[in-house]
Write a protein that holds these residues in place. Structure first.
Motif, PDB file in Angstrom:
ATOM      1  N   LYS A 173       8.276  63.728  -5.702  1.00 45.90           N
ATOM      2  CA  LYS A 173       9.392  64.467  -6.256  1.00 45.90           C
ATOM      3  C   LYS A 173      10.731  63.912  -6.299  1.00 45.90           C
ATOM      4  O   LYS A 173      11.057  63.621  -5.204  1.00 45.90           O
ATOM      5  N   VAL A 174      11.665  63.947  -7.193  1.00 45.98           N
ATOM      6  CA  VAL A 174      12.845  63.141  -7.225  1.00 45.98           C
ATOM      7  C   VAL A 174      13.824  63.831  -6.199  1.00 45.98           C
ATOM      8  O   VAL A 174      13.869  65.200  -6.055  1.00 45.98           O
ATOM      9  N   ALA A 175      14.608  63.090  -5.482  1.00 52.67           N
ATOM     10  CA  ALA A 175      15.265  63.615  -4.268  1.00 52.67           C
ATOM     11  C   ALA A 175      14.662  64.497  -3.035  1.00 52.67           C
ATOM     12  O   ALA A 175      15.697  65.171  -2.350  1.00 52.67           O
ATOM     13  N   CYS A 176      13.496  64.112  -3.000  1.00 51.36           N
ATOM     14  CA  CYS A 176      12.731  64.872  -2.191  1.00 51.36           C
ATOM     15  C   CYS A 176      12.331  63.780  -0.931  1.00 51.36           C
ATOM     16  O   CYS A 176      11.937  62.858  -1.223  1.00 51.36           O
ATOM     17  N   GLY A 177      12.998  63.830   0.241  1.00 51.83           N
ATOM     18  CA  GLY A 177      12.727  62.864   1.170  1.00 51.83           C
ATOM     19  C   GLY A 177      11.730  63.109   2.275  1.00 51.83           C
ATOM     20  O   GLY A 177      11.454  62.590   3.251  1.00 51.83           O
TER      21      GLY A 177
END
Length: 71
Positions: A8-12
């Motif tokens: 998922k975008v921007a999930c680290g």
């Protein structure tokens, strides 16, 4: 096996499950983290695996529960 991030975008967060789609059967399949990254699948962290939803008319098949993923 080295840790992989959630797709998922921007999930680290670290991925714990792998999501694949079966378009023929209108099915989303969530299972344990695959041994290696595959180009047509998505690695998800526990939070995104828990919140997973599918388009109307599709079904989700969970081969693992979030509790299993977090243990």
């Amino acid at each position: 096996m080295s840790a992989r991030p959630c797709s998922k975008v921007a999930c680290g967060r670290e991925a714990v499950a792998t999501l694949t789609y079966d378009y023929t059967d209108a099915m989303a399949v969530l299972g344990p983290l695959a041994v290696r990254r595959e180009p047509h699948s998505y690695d998800l962290c526990a939070q995104h695996a828990e919140r997973l939803s599918a388009p109307q008319g599709w079904q989700i098949v969970r081969h693992v529960t979030v509790a299993e993923l977090q243990s």
